[in-house]
Design an enzyme around this catalytic site. Structure first.
Site, PDB file in Angstrom:
ATOM      1  N   TYR A   1       0.832  -1.199   0.000  1.00  0.00           N
ATOM      2  CA  TYR A   1       0.000   0.000   0.000  1.00  0.00           C
ATOM      3  C   TYR A   1       0.861   1.242   0.000  1.00  0.00           C
ATOM      4  O   TYR A   1       1.905   1.287   0.629  1.00  0.00           O
ATOM      5  CB  TYR A   1      -0.894   0.017   1.239  1.00  0.00           C
ATOM      6  CG  TYR A   1      -1.946  -1.042   1.236  1.00  0.00           C
ATOM      7  CD1 TYR A   1      -3.033  -0.948   0.380  1.00  0.00           C
ATOM      8  CD2 TYR A   1      -1.855  -2.136   2.085  1.00  0.00           C
ATOM      9  CE1 TYR A   1      -4.008  -1.923   0.362  1.00  0.00           C
ATOM     10  CE2 TYR A   1      -2.827  -3.119   2.080  1.00  0.00           C
ATOM     11  CZ  TYR A   1      -3.907  -3.014   1.212  1.00  0.00           C
ATOM     12  OH  TYR A   1      -4.864  -3.975   1.197  1.00  0.00           O
TER      13      TYR A   1
ATOM     14  N   SER B   1       5.766   1.494   8.967  1.00  0.00           N
ATOM     15  CA  SER B   1       5.900   0.366   8.064  1.00  0.00           C
ATOM     16  C   SER B   1       4.521  -0.066   7.581  1.00  0.00           C
ATOM     17  O   SER B   1       3.548  -0.062   8.337  1.00  0.00           O
ATOM     18  CB  SER B   1       6.602  -0.773   8.807  1.00  0.00           C
ATOM     19  OG  SER B   1       5.889  -1.978   8.671  1.00  0.00           O
ATOM     20  N   LYS B   2       4.467  -0.446   6.321  1.00  0.00           N
ATOM     21  CA  LYS B   2       3.166  -0.830   5.775  1.00  0.00           C
ATOM     22  C   LYS B   2       2.667  -2.121   6.381  1.00  0.00           C
ATOM     23  O   LYS B   2       1.486  -2.405   6.377  1.00  0.00           O
ATOM     24  CB  LYS B   2       3.216  -0.988   4.248  1.00  0.00           C
ATOM     25  CG  LYS B   2       4.507  -0.607   3.619  1.00  0.00           C
ATOM     26  CD  LYS B   2       4.414  -0.588   2.097  1.00  0.00           C
ATOM     27  CE  LYS B   2       5.646   0.106   1.538  1.00  0.00           C
ATOM     28  NZ  LYS B   2       5.645   0.381   0.151  1.00  0.00           N
ATOM     29  N   ARG B   3       3.553  -2.920   6.899  1.00  0.00           N
ATOM     30  CA  ARG B   3       3.129  -4.189   7.479  1.00  0.00           C
ATOM     31  C   ARG B   3       2.579  -3.983   8.879  1.00  0.00           C
ATOM     32  O   ARG B   3       1.593  -4.576   9.266  1.00  0.00           O
ATOM     33  CB  ARG B   3       4.303  -5.167   7.545  1.00  0.00           C
ATOM     34  CG  ARG B   3       4.934  -5.432   6.208  1.00  0.00           C
ATOM     35  CD  ARG B   3       6.006  -6.482   6.332  1.00  0.00           C
ATOM     36  NE  ARG B   3       5.465  -7.829   6.321  1.00  0.00           N
ATOM     37  CZ  ARG B   3       6.206  -8.928   6.419  1.00  0.00           C
ATOM     38  NH1 ARG B   3       7.505  -8.829   6.561  1.00  0.00           N
ATOM     39  NH2 ARG B   3       5.652 -10.116   6.374  1.00  0.00           N
TER      40      ARG B   3
END
Length: 472
Positions: free
Chosen positions: A16, A237-239
RNA sequence: GGCCCCAUCGUCUAGAGGCCUAGGACACUACCCUCUCAAGGUAGAGACACGGGUUCGAAUCCCGUUGGGGCUGCCA
């Protein structure tokens, strides 16, 4: 004005599109617009195992939504392999790179035996290996030496080559790595200013060495932005963190509000100013004023900004901004009648929400049957005996009302309050809950007027029945 | 571990040696306004990480300490 200035935003489509990337893009764009230069969008998709087309589309739609428009691109590195190949050939010809067949395990093993720091030791540097499907190409760091990064935000940063490993520039499968592709593209696209997140600072000396090795005459300027962090002060972070621009869009953020908030993460126009138009940002922005320390992405403050922007909208645009959010609900048919009703209540909703999704929720009771949460049945409708009495009395009063307007409703309700000696704020509570299923909402009498006599009396009766039938 | 970056209220920041008794905003608390909730208004609590220098004078300059972060991949 420096019309030859050219910046690039170079995201990798591995997830994303997140707010950190959006801010980096914004700063690049501001610099370009201010200088009358160019802004290039370049998709860094050299790692085919981690890329996906949907992420590319996500980046493009998010940037478009934010109003960050690019003058060139989007370029894709996967379509530019001939440039990288040429650079690689040159580096090999000139003895500035070499093939290496060491595995990660071997490298770690040797480091362990050495007892020194982890990292590549230059094992194949002078072995003159030829290429196989197991060899990667490494760049030969000139030794000894020192490279200075002249950073526009941080000043001069010195890197000793002793701390730089001969890094890989081409994988064994033949695809180029980030630093190489990056530098080759920056040269070929004539990028004059590299503005990116601070995490890239440690690789910048490697990039500079590559620029020199490839014969670049004028190096771009560099500026490294502080990273955006979460509540635990780790890099976003995207995670781990919910930070997708798309999510905020779906939550009902207005693009200008988000851009305004993002601009302020790491930069300030000085003094007490916070609200700025794009034009003002362009005029006032200076990359050298950007802060040095990481900034926490504070959703709460951004939401406040959004509320301010929502309230600044005129009625027409508020209504049209709400439409997509209304359409997400099954009770919204989009009929002219519904639209007209929404338009009438909209001004009162507008000043009460800070998210567009809230606007839709706040008017739901107009368009669907009420459901009264059981905790409200207990805490409001069955509170003492007064609630039942109020519901009964006002049903009667409202039923006989000739002009069902908020003015009349207000008047008769207040008169009723006087006769029973209760404040309006107490009396309106059971009525509101019976009619809307909630303790909060738009002003009551306007709501009742728009609900209409028939629905109002029906819901009042239903509420009375609810108390009556479920009460022993 | 090594290299690098960073350090003002809880958070985002203003601050370019005397304008600082450190300003604003979000969040928080109280009060006002008020038909709920918001919005708005007023007030309040809340910070220069620490230690050394330099200087007549330091939040601001220098050094160190501590703390945080980033990088250290055949990711970007």
């Amino acid at each position: 004005m420096n019309s030859s200035l050219k910046v690039r935003f170079a995201p990798s489509p591995t997830g994303y599109f997140h707010v950190g990337g959006a801010r980096t893009a914004l700063y690049n764009w501001l610099v370009a617009r201010k200088a009358g230069g160019k802004f290039v969008l370049r998709i860094e998709d050299t790692d085919e195992t981690r890329n996906a087309e949907e992420w590319v589309e996500g980046i493009i739609s998010a940037l478009s939504w934010l109003g960050i428009v690019w003058d060139e691109g989007p370029y894709r590195q996967t379509q530019r392999s001939e440039f990288y190949q040429k650079a690689v050939d040159r580096l090999i010809d000139e003895g500035k790179a070499y093939w290496c067949d060491c595995t990660r395990e071997q490298i770690d093993q040797r480091a362990k035996e050495r007892g020194g720091p982890p990292g590549y030791d230059g094992f194949c540097r002078d072995k003159n290996r030829s290429r196989t499907d197991k060899t990667a190409l490494r760049f030969k760091i000139p030794r000894p030496g020192v490279t200075v990064v002249h950073d526009k935000i941080r000043g001069d940063v010195v890197f000793d080559h002793d701390n730089l490993d001969d890094f890989i520039i081409v994988k064994s499968n033949g695809s180029p790595l980030f630093v190489l592709a990056n530098v080759v593209d920056d040269i070929e696209m004539k990028i004059t200013y590299v503005i990116r997140a601070e995490e890239h600072l440690p690789t910048t000396p490697k990039a500079i060495l590559l620029f020199h090795a490839l014969g670049a005459k004028d190096l771009p300027l560099f500026a490294h932005l502080p990273v955006l962090v979460n509540a635990k002060r780790q890099k976003l972070s995207k995670r781990r963190d919910r930070v997708a621009v798309e999510d905020y869009r779906e939550m009902g953020y207005l693009a200008p509000a988000m851009v305004n908030y993002l601009a302020l993460l790491g930069w300030s126009p000085g003094g007490d100013r916070e609200f700025l138009t794009l034009q003002e940002m362009i005029e006032l922005f200076d990359i050298e004023d950007v802060n040095h320390s990481p900034a926490f992405f504070d959703e709460q403050k951004m939401q406040h900004f959004n509320g301010v922007y929502i309230r600044q909208l005129d009625l027409d645009s508020f209504v049209s901004h709400c439409l997509p959010f209304l359409e997400k609900h099954d009770w919204w048919a989009g009929s002219g009648k519904q639209l007209q009703l929404f338009r009438q209540i909209a001004p009162m909703v507008q000043e009460r929400v800070s998210l567009l999704t809230e606007a839709a929720e706040m008017v739901a009771f107009f368009f669907r049957p009420v459901e009264i949460p059981s905790d409200l049945v207990d805490s409001v409708l069955r509170k003492g005996e007064s609630a039942a009495q109020i519901l009964k009395d006002l049903s009667g009063i409202y039923a006989h009302l000739k002009r069902f307007t908020h003015g009349e409703l207000n008047e008769v309700t207040r008169a009723y309050c006087d006769t029973i000696g209760m404040p309006l704020r107490k009396v309106q509570a059971p009525i509101r809950v019976a009619l809307t299923g909630s303790k909060i909402g738009p002003p009551l009498f306007e709501s009742i007027e728009l609900l209409g006599k028939e629905v109002t009396l029906f819901r009042l009766a239903a509420a009375r029945e609810l108390i009556g039938t479920t009460q022993p």
